[in-house]
Scaffold this active site. Structure first.
Site, PDB file in Angstrom:
ATOM      1  N   TYR A  18     -62.315-111.964 -22.990  1.00  0.00           N
ATOM      2  CA  TYR A  18     -64.447-111.867 -22.487  1.00  0.00           C
ATOM      3  C   TYR A  18     -64.605-111.246 -23.755  1.00  0.00           C
ATOM      4  O   TYR A  18     -65.473-110.396 -23.455  1.00  0.00           O
ATOM      5  CB  TYR A  18     -64.228-111.636 -21.449  1.00  0.00           C
ATOM      6  N   TYR A 145     -67.927-120.612 -10.217  1.00  0.00           N
ATOM      7  CA  TYR A 145     -67.123-119.799 -11.213  1.00  0.00           C
ATOM      8  C   TYR A 145     -65.943-119.999 -10.125  1.00  0.00           C
ATOM      9  O   TYR A 145     -66.008-119.048  -9.241  1.00  0.00           O
ATOM     10  CB  TYR A 145     -67.791-118.628 -11.420  1.00  0.00           C
ATOM     11  N   ASP A 247     -64.307-119.791  -1.559  1.00  0.00           N
ATOM     12  CA  ASP A 247     -63.992-118.854  -2.662  1.00  0.00           C
ATOM     13  C   ASP A 247     -64.678-117.625  -1.694  1.00  0.00           C
ATOM     14  O   ASP A 247     -65.317-117.385  -2.776  1.00  0.00           O
ATOM     15  CB  ASP A 247     -63.680-119.530  -4.279  1.00  0.00           C
ATOM     16  N   LYS A 276     -59.267-109.386  -5.664  1.00  0.00           N
ATOM     17  CA  LYS A 276     -60.144-108.190  -6.425  1.00  0.00           C
ATOM     18  C   LYS A 276     -59.600-106.972  -5.675  1.00  0.00           C
ATOM     19  O   LYS A 276     -58.996-106.648  -5.908  1.00  0.00           O
ATOM     20  CB  LYS A 276     -61.609-108.978  -6.548  1.00  0.00           C
TER      21      LYS A 276
HETATM   22  N1  PMP Z   1     -63.366-117.171  -8.044  1.00  0.00           N
HETATM   23  C1  PMP Z   1     -63.979-116.443  -8.080  1.00  0.00           C
HETATM   24  C2  PMP Z   1     -65.175-116.296  -7.244  1.00  0.00           C
HETATM   25  C3  PMP Z   1     -63.860-115.097  -8.782  1.00  0.00           C
HETATM   26  O1  PMP Z   1     -65.432-114.435  -8.730  1.00  0.00           O
HETATM   27  C4  PMP Z   1     -63.269-115.093  -9.829  1.00  0.00           C
HETATM   28  C5  PMP Z   1     -63.074-113.805 -10.996  1.00  0.00           C
HETATM   29  N2  PMP Z   1     -64.386-114.073 -11.236  1.00  0.00           N
HETATM   30  C6  PMP Z   1     -62.292-115.694  -9.857  1.00  0.00           C
HETATM   31  C7  PMP Z   1     -62.128-116.341  -8.882  1.00  0.00           C
HETATM   32  C8  PMP Z   1     -61.482-115.422 -10.475  1.00  0.00           C
HETATM   33  O2  PMP Z   1     -60.285-114.439 -10.211  1.00  0.00           O
HETATM   34  P1  PMP Z   1     -59.178-113.881 -11.075  1.00  0.00           P
HETATM   35  O3  PMP Z   1     -60.321-113.671 -12.771  1.00  0.00           O
HETATM   36  O4  PMP Z   1     -58.408-112.467 -10.702  1.00  0.00           O
HETATM   37  O5  PMP Z   1     -58.007-114.860 -11.801  1.00  0.00           O
END
Ligand code: PMP
Length: 433
Positions: A18, A145, A247, A276
């Site tokens: 990024y 996202y 999610d 995370k």
């Molecule tokens: N889902 C959500 C809600 C996220 O915020 C993120 C990452 N910012 C992801 C999926 C993707 O996770 P990763 O960066 O570990 O692939």
């Protein structure tokens, strides 16, 4: 202090995520991290206002998690997870399921948030096939996202992040974001539109699943929506026989003030994705939880009906041991008091600061957000400039376009948080942003 030799190796050999490498050619060299702070090679101490991309939970280098990782690495670093198992994975599965909304019964492990989402999408598609129904589309929120792999990108909003790949992304039915009312408890027009569209498309489009970030859309601008709308949405989907995928990659593990955000709406989705903070922010690990009904649909004497998904490092024992140690911290330390204390400083500082600047503000758990009314999107140059000036003052922030937010580790004490607000206030009141 001179820049370390390895910094030049980074400039020469590394391509950062990024990052437009022409605009930001030099990455900041970090020597070590502890609690809520990063310690740079030049001796400076930086407050980590975004938990290092939303992963650091109890604090950097949290000693109990570090020790658990060391012990597990010395005992067994990795073993194939197809047909084999080990205590850290089994313990993690048991303890996570016990903490989750009732109904989520099985845990499928992967490596990160995007893969946890891929697993959920693939599992839901195959579930319907196994039930003899053809369902090939998903419902997803505007501004969503869900990650950077192809399925997760498809479920995410089309944006600068996906533009180069749009022609190859499968279509999903996009639902309007349920923006809450400015005041009062009546449903806003946006909430009505969302719920109506959801109901209509559950019937019309026969989707495999509705995927959503509960209460907080992260990368889509830290937008917040209400628990009562989430509750109603899950009811609508369930009554129409559409699977729900929460999610919780960002919202899980206390970020929004409860262990998972779904708790605030009193809902139990059919699937949930976690990553995370799952390992306390130490190691990559993804988890997809599902109901027993979904799991049972895959049981068969026919090997073709297997869920053909797995990664080399699925169920890595060291990652699982870190995750178990993080749950131990939840069980034995006043983690939710720490979360509440961070929220209290947000309430005291974010709203008045936003009001002074004429910005809008919002808060949820440890997350506080503000943005100007004419906010520019992710590519706004203001965000690079503000991040740079903040760093010079000892503060790591990474605005999403003009949307500025704090999402600190739970190790953050009230005085740390106040210091961060002092810096932000100084930066925003001395220069127009
Ligand atoms: N889902 C959500 C809600 C996220 O915020 C993120 C990452 N910012 C992801 C999926 C993707 O996770 P990763 O960066 O570990 O692939």
């Amino acid at each position: 202090m001179n820049a370390p030799l390895w910094q030049s190796w980074d400039s020469e050999f590394v391509w950062h995520p990024y990052t437009q490498m022409q605009l930001v050619p030099d990455a900041v060299p970090v020597e070590r991290a502890e609690g809520s702070y990063l310690y740079l090679s030049d001796g400076r101490k930086i407050f980590d206002g975004i938990s290092s991309w939303w992963v650091t939970l109890h604090g950097h280098a949290q000693p109990r998690i570090a020790a658990a990782i060391g012990a597990q690495a010395a005992k067994m670093e990795q073993v194939i997870f197809a047909g084999f198992t080990h205590e850290p994975a089994a313990t993690l599965a048991k303890r996570l399921v016990e903490r989750m909304p009732r109904g989520l019964a099985k845990l499928f492990l992967s490596d990160n948030g995007s893969t946890a989402v891929e697993v959920a999408l693939k599992m839901s598609l195959q579930y319907w096939q196994l039930r003899g129904e053809t369902r090939t589309t998903f419902l997803a929120l505007e501004d969503a996202y869900h990650g950077d792999t192809f399925g997760a990108m498809a479920a995410s909003a089309r944006s600068a992040f996906t533009a180069a790949f749009d022609p190859l992304l499968f279509d999903v039915v996009r639902l309007p974001f349920p923006a809450p009312p400015f005041a009062g408890n009546d449903y806003s027009d946006a909430e009505h539109r969302f719920l109506n569209d959801l109901g209509r498309h559950c019937k019309l489009s026969k989707p495999a699943a509705f995927i959503f970030e509960p209460l907080l859309l992260g990368a889509g601008g830290m937008r917040m929506w209400r628990a009562e709308v989430l509750r109603e949405a899950v009811t609508i989907a369930r009554e129409a026989g559409v699977l729900t995928i929460a999610d919780e990659v960002l919202t899980g593990f206390g970020r929004t003030g409860t262990f998972v955000a779904c708790e605030q709406a009193g809902v139990s989705p059919d699937m949930m994705t976690l990553s995370k903070g799952i390992t306390g922010g130490f190691l990559p690990l993804g988890a997809t939880l599902c109901t027993r009904e979904i799991f049972d649909a895959f049981l068969s004497d026919d090997r073709k009906k297997t869920f053909f998904h797995g990664h080399s490092y699925t169920g890595n024992p060291i990652s699982c041991a870190a995750a178990v140690a993080s749950l131990d911290v939840f069980d034995s330390e006043p983690v939710f008091d720490r979360i509440a204390a961070i929220g209290a400083v947000h309430s005291e500082r974010m709203r008045p600061l936003a009001a002074k600047l004429g910005y809008a503000s919002r808060m949820l758990g440890t997350v506080a957000v503000m943005e100007p009314n004419n906010a520019e999107g992710y590519l706004s140059m203001n965000s690079l400039d503000l991040s740079k000036r903040a760093l010079a003052e000892g503060l790591l922030i990474r605005p999403l376009g003009d949307t500025i937010y704090f999402l600190p580790p739970y190790s953050t004490r009230a005085e740390d948080m106040h210091m961060a607000y002092d810096v932000l206030e100084r930066l925003l009141t001395t220069t127009s942003f």
